[in-house]
Scaffold this active site. Structure first.
Site, PDB file in Angstrom:
ATOM      1  N   TYR A 197      24.593 -49.456   7.367  1.00 59.90           N
ATOM      2  CA  TYR A 197      25.143 -50.791   7.093  1.00 59.90           C
ATOM      3  C   TYR A 197      25.579 -50.889   5.632  1.00 59.90           C
ATOM      4  O   TYR A 197      26.728 -51.252   5.346  1.00 59.90           O
ATOM      5  CB  TYR A 197      24.077 -51.832   7.432  1.00 59.90           C
ATOM      6  CG  TYR A 197      24.540 -53.263   7.349  1.00 59.90           C
ATOM      7  CD1 TYR A 197      25.460 -53.778   8.262  1.00 59.90           C
ATOM      8  CD2 TYR A 197      24.035 -54.119   6.371  1.00 59.90           C
ATOM      9  CE1 TYR A 197      25.864 -55.107   8.196  1.00 59.90           C
ATOM     10  CE2 TYR A 197      24.431 -55.444   6.310  1.00 59.90           C
ATOM     11  CZ  TYR A 197      25.347 -55.936   7.227  1.00 59.90           C
ATOM     12  OH  TYR A 197      25.739 -57.255   7.160  1.00 59.90           O
ATOM     13  N   TYR A 240      46.220 -55.083  19.161  1.00 61.86           N
ATOM     14  CA  TYR A 240      47.598 -55.506  18.924  1.00 61.86           C
ATOM     15  C   TYR A 240      47.719 -56.998  19.191  1.00 61.86           C
ATOM     16  O   TYR A 240      47.747 -57.414  20.351  1.00 61.86           O
ATOM     17  CB  TYR A 240      48.558 -54.699  19.810  1.00 61.86           C
ATOM     18  CG  TYR A 240      48.508 -53.219  19.487  1.00 61.86           C
ATOM     19  CD1 TYR A 240      49.185 -52.715  18.386  1.00 61.86           C
ATOM     20  CD2 TYR A 240      47.726 -52.355  20.243  1.00 61.86           C
ATOM     21  CE1 TYR A 240      49.098 -51.371  18.057  1.00 61.86           C
ATOM     22  CE2 TYR A 240      47.634 -51.007  19.917  1.00 61.86           C
ATOM     23  CZ  TYR A 240      48.327 -50.523  18.821  1.00 61.86           C
ATOM     24  OH  TYR A 240      48.234 -49.203  18.486  1.00 61.86           O
ATOM     25  N   THR A 267      31.955 -49.039  13.428  1.00 56.71           N
ATOM     26  CA  THR A 267      32.482 -50.409  13.363  1.00 56.71           C
ATOM     27  C   THR A 267      32.954 -50.725  11.950  1.00 56.71           C
ATOM     28  O   THR A 267      34.025 -51.306  11.752  1.00 56.71           O
ATOM     29  CB  THR A 267      31.393 -51.412  13.795  1.00 56.71           C
ATOM     30  OG1 THR A 267      30.953 -51.036  15.093  1.00 56.71           O
ATOM     31  CG2 THR A 267      31.909 -52.836  13.804  1.00 56.71           C
ATOM     32  N   ASP A 299      35.522 -60.135  20.305  1.00 53.45           N
ATOM     33  CA  ASP A 299      34.098 -59.773  20.265  1.00 53.45           C
ATOM     34  C   ASP A 299      33.816 -58.731  21.339  1.00 53.45           C
ATOM     35  O   ASP A 299      34.375 -58.803  22.436  1.00 53.45           O
ATOM     36  CB  ASP A 299      33.257 -61.041  20.526  1.00 53.45           C
ATOM     37  CG  ASP A 299      31.835 -60.941  19.979  1.00 53.45           C
ATOM     38  OD1 ASP A 299      31.337 -59.798  19.815  1.00 53.45           O
ATOM     39  OD2 ASP A 299      31.226 -61.984  19.732  1.00 53.45           O
ATOM     40  N   ARG A 353      50.542 -54.161   9.519  1.00 57.25           N
ATOM     41  CA  ARG A 353      51.661 -54.218  10.475  1.00 57.25           C
ATOM     42  C   ARG A 353      52.230 -55.622  10.586  1.00 57.25           C
ATOM     43  O   ARG A 353      53.449 -55.805  10.593  1.00 57.25           O
ATOM     44  CB  ARG A 353      51.199 -53.734  11.856  1.00 57.25           C
ATOM     45  CG  ARG A 353      52.302 -53.689  12.911  1.00 57.25           C
ATOM     46  CD  ARG A 353      51.826 -53.101  14.223  1.00 57.25           C
ATOM     47  NE  ARG A 353      50.851 -53.932  14.901  1.00 57.25           N
ATOM     48  CZ  ARG A 353      51.164 -55.013  15.622  1.00 57.25           C
ATOM     49  NH1 ARG A 353      52.422 -55.380  15.771  1.00 57.25           N
ATOM     50  NH2 ARG A 353      50.214 -55.709  16.212  1.00 57.25           N
TER      51      ARG A 353
END
Ligand SMILES: O=c1ccn([C@@H]2O[C@H](COP(=O)(O)OP(=O)(O)O[C@H]3OC[C@@H](O)[C@H](O)[C@H]3O)[C@@H](O)[C@H]2O)c(=O)[nH]1
EC number: 4.1.1.35
Length: 312
Positions: free
Chosen positions: A123, A42, A70, A11, A84
């Site tokens: 949004y 990561y 975002t 967050d 990944r």
């Protein structure tokens, strides 16, 4: 965590609060990272609930560029992470992808009616392109995705300044202030309680449904009815005040949840009044907490140096 999973919460606290998770700090399955998903992350995980983004209209309109970053760069980073480490990603999409809908109730096949340059676009369009990114990563890279289209949701731990209708009306009713209805109050919404949503998100994540699924409570009310209901439940004498209409405000909204029922075996179980009473109890406590924890600066004692006369 109660099921034995290790949970890492990420967050940037733009709209979240540490107090909402402080009771988990120290639990062996809990980790909290202060990080913004606009920057790469990561970690090693099996499942990603990508819930980042302010969701309250005043919050997402406050900094539309950040909201766009975002939902675009943040979503690319989370999809990159999923690719990944081979994780499954669930995107918190929204009923706002349907815009001001011409189809009622809204089912998942409806493409929506969104103003791409209006104040809500950061949004609405941000979430629409986030969905597009999920399916591009699924097709091109084989990433497993889940997309929840979340309808209006409320419950304890909402921020007092959230600005959405449920918290506004409850706080106004509790404080004897007028309940602010935007426009004539004939616009409709259907509100779901937060625990129903959480159960729906977990069911969707662990299902094999990769196409978008609506999660919401189909019990529809006008905003004026809703103001009257909250006044009644709080036992408040507040007036109802009609303010100007919000631009591009969807005029009606109600989820068609047949898909979630059929494919996930999910439907909301918390009745509206029961959920509202829980939220009212929470906001009452928040107001008490705020009243008891206000910072009142103490006057500093004057520093008088010994041996010298003070001249003012
Ligand atoms: O004080 C208020 C606040 C809001 N409203 C009205 O109440 C309705 C609901 O408004 P909210 O701000 O709670 O939420 P909206 O339905 O506009 O948007 C929400 O849609 C679904 C989610 O994705 C998001 O949580 C949010 O974008 C709107 O018609 C709004 O104009 C009031 O009448 N008075």
């Amino acid at each position: 965590m109660m099921d034995g999973h290790e949970v890492t919460v990420v967050d940037n606290f733009f709209t979240g609060r540490k107090r909402n998770v402080e009771h988990w700090i120290g639990h062996e399955n809990f980790e909290l990272i202060n990080h913004d998903v606009v920057e790469p992350l990561y970690v090693e995980v099996d499942q990603i609930y990508h819930l980042a983004s302010p969701a309250s209209p005043p919050n997402y309109m406050y900094n539309p560029i950040k909201t766009l970053k975002t939902n675009t760069i943040g979503t690319l980073n989370m999809l990159g992470l999923a690719k990944r480490v081979g994780a499954r990603l669930l995107l918190a999409s929204t009923s706002e992808v349907y815009g001001d809908p011409e189809v009622h109730p809204q089912n998942e096949d409806y493409w929506g009616h969104v103003n791409p340059i209006g104040p809500r676009a950061c949004y609405d369009e941000g979430k629409r392109v986030a969905e597009t990114m999920c399916y591009a990563y699924m097709k091109q890279e084989g990433v497993e995705v889940r997309v929840a289209r979340i309808f209006n949701t409320f419950g304890p731990r909402m921020h007092m300044n959230d600005g959405r209708v449920v918290s506004n009306f409850i706080l106004q009713a509790l404080q004897g202030e007028p309940l602010t209805v935007y426009g004539p109050g004939t616009q409709t919404r259907a509100f779901q309680y937060v625990s129903d949503l959480v159960n729906g998100l977990v069911a969707l994540m662990n299902s094999n449904v990769s196409s978008p699924v609506n999660l919401g409570n189909p019990e529809e009310h006008t905003i004026l009815e809703f103001a009257q209901l909250i006044k009644k439940l709080v036992g408040s004498g507040s007036e109802i005040q009609f303010l100007s209409e919000a631009q591009d405000d969807p005029q009606k909204r109600k989820p068609d949840i047949r898909k979630a029922k059929l494919l996930l075996g999910w439907e909301p179980v918390v009745p509206l009044e029961e959920g509202l009473n829980k939220a009212i109890h929470y906001f009452r406590k928040e107001l008490e907490y705020q009243a008891n924890n206000q910072y009142i600066p103490k006057p500093k004692p004057a520093r008088i140096k010994k041996g010298r006369t003070r001249h003012n």
